[in-house]
Design a protein around this motif. Structure first.
Motif, PDB file in Angstrom:
ATOM      1  N   LEU A   1      35.105  32.479  64.654  1.00 37.60           N
ATOM      2  CA  LEU A   1      36.558  32.482  64.435  1.00 37.60           C
ATOM      3  C   LEU A   1      37.251  32.378  65.703  1.00 37.60           C
ATOM      4  O   LEU A   1      38.321  31.739  65.747  1.00 37.60           O
ATOM      5  CB  LEU A   1      36.906  33.604  63.577  1.00 37.60           C
ATOM      6  N   ALA A   2      36.843  33.277  66.900  1.00 35.79           N
ATOM      7  CA  ALA A   2      37.530  33.404  68.012  1.00 35.79           C
ATOM      8  C   ALA A   2      37.485  31.874  68.693  1.00 35.79           C
ATOM      9  O   ALA A   2      38.541  31.490  69.228  1.00 35.79           O
ATOM     10  CB  ALA A   2      36.604  34.490  69.030  1.00 35.79           C
ATOM     11  N   ALA A   3      36.298  31.058  68.466  1.00 39.56           N
ATOM     12  CA  ALA A   3      36.124  29.707  68.955  1.00 39.56           C
ATOM     13  C   ALA A   3      37.332  28.918  68.268  1.00 39.56           C
ATOM     14  O   ALA A   3      38.164  28.242  69.164  1.00 39.56           O
ATOM     15  CB  ALA A   3      34.823  29.088  68.994  1.00 39.56           C
ATOM     16  N   VAL A   4      37.366  28.995  67.071  1.00 42.11           N
ATOM     17  CA  VAL A   4      38.400  27.953  66.429  1.00 42.11           C
ATOM     18  C   VAL A   4      39.810  28.654  66.874  1.00 42.11           C
ATOM     19  O   VAL A   4      40.475  27.671  66.875  1.00 42.11           O
ATOM     20  CB  VAL A   4      38.032  28.083  64.680  1.00 42.11           C
ATOM     21  N   PHE A   5      40.096  29.900  66.708  1.00 43.63           N
ATOM     22  CA  PHE A   5      41.481  30.243  66.721  1.00 43.63           C
ATOM     23  C   PHE A   5      41.725  30.000  68.441  1.00 43.63           C
ATOM     24  O   PHE A   5      43.134  29.808  68.921  1.00 43.63           O
ATOM     25  CB  PHE A   5      41.290  31.951  66.837  1.00 43.63           C
ATOM     26  N   THR A   6      40.875  30.080  69.448  1.00 42.34           N
ATOM     27  CA  THR A   6      41.290  29.508  70.766  1.00 42.34           C
ATOM     28  C   THR A   6      41.683  27.980  70.955  1.00 42.34           C
ATOM     29  O   THR A   6      42.588  27.752  71.496  1.00 42.34           O
ATOM     30  CB  THR A   6      39.932  29.842  71.749  1.00 42.34           C
ATOM     31  N   TRP A   7      40.966  27.387  70.167  1.00 39.94           N
ATOM     32  CA  TRP A   7      41.322  25.951  70.022  1.00 39.94           C
ATOM     33  C   TRP A   7      42.525  25.739  69.215  1.00 39.94           C
ATOM     34  O   TRP A   7      43.474  24.957  69.784  1.00 39.94           O
ATOM     35  CB  TRP A   7      40.175  25.203  69.288  1.00 39.94           C
TER      36      TRP A   7
END
Length: 118
Positions: A69-75
């Motif tokens: 989720l953190a990776a997707v939210f960063t993007w």
């Protein structure tokens, strides 16, 4: 695990509410916000319940899921803020996704800090 379990139940509710807010801000264009917020909110709450019940593997599942989720939210936050800087009306979405990113990072911190506690 009890602190992590309670935290992740709350984190799940937080994700659901954020998804609902995203959907309500743009019902015709943000159906995925409700779907993803509901899905990952539900999963996070499940990890929390499982941690409360003593399933140690749920800690790793929560870490993996929240890291994703953190990776997707960063993007998505970066894309949102780029759109805002280009003059597009995406301020609410960019802010909401950034808030979800912050919640994910704090949740990872809670997991890591409490990994050895019973």
């Amino acid at each position: 695990m009890k602190l992590c379990g309670r935290w992740f139940i709350g984190f799940g509710i937080f994700l659901f509410v954020c998804g609902l807010a995203g959907f309500l801000s743009n019902p015709s264009g943000a159906k995925t916000a409700l779907l993803s917020g509901g899905t990952f909110g539900f999963l996070s709450a499940v990890w929390g319940v499982l941690m409360l019940r003593g399933f140690g593997w749920a800690w790793m599942a929560a870490l993996g899921c929240t890291g994703f989720l953190a990776a997707v939210f960063t993007w998505r936050a970066a894309a949102g803020w780029i759109a805002v800087s280009a003059g597009e009306p995406k301020l609410f979405a960019a802010s909401l996704i950034s808030l979800m990113l912050a919640g994910s990072l704090v949740s990872i911190g809670v997991l890591v800090k409490n990994r050895r506690r019973g």
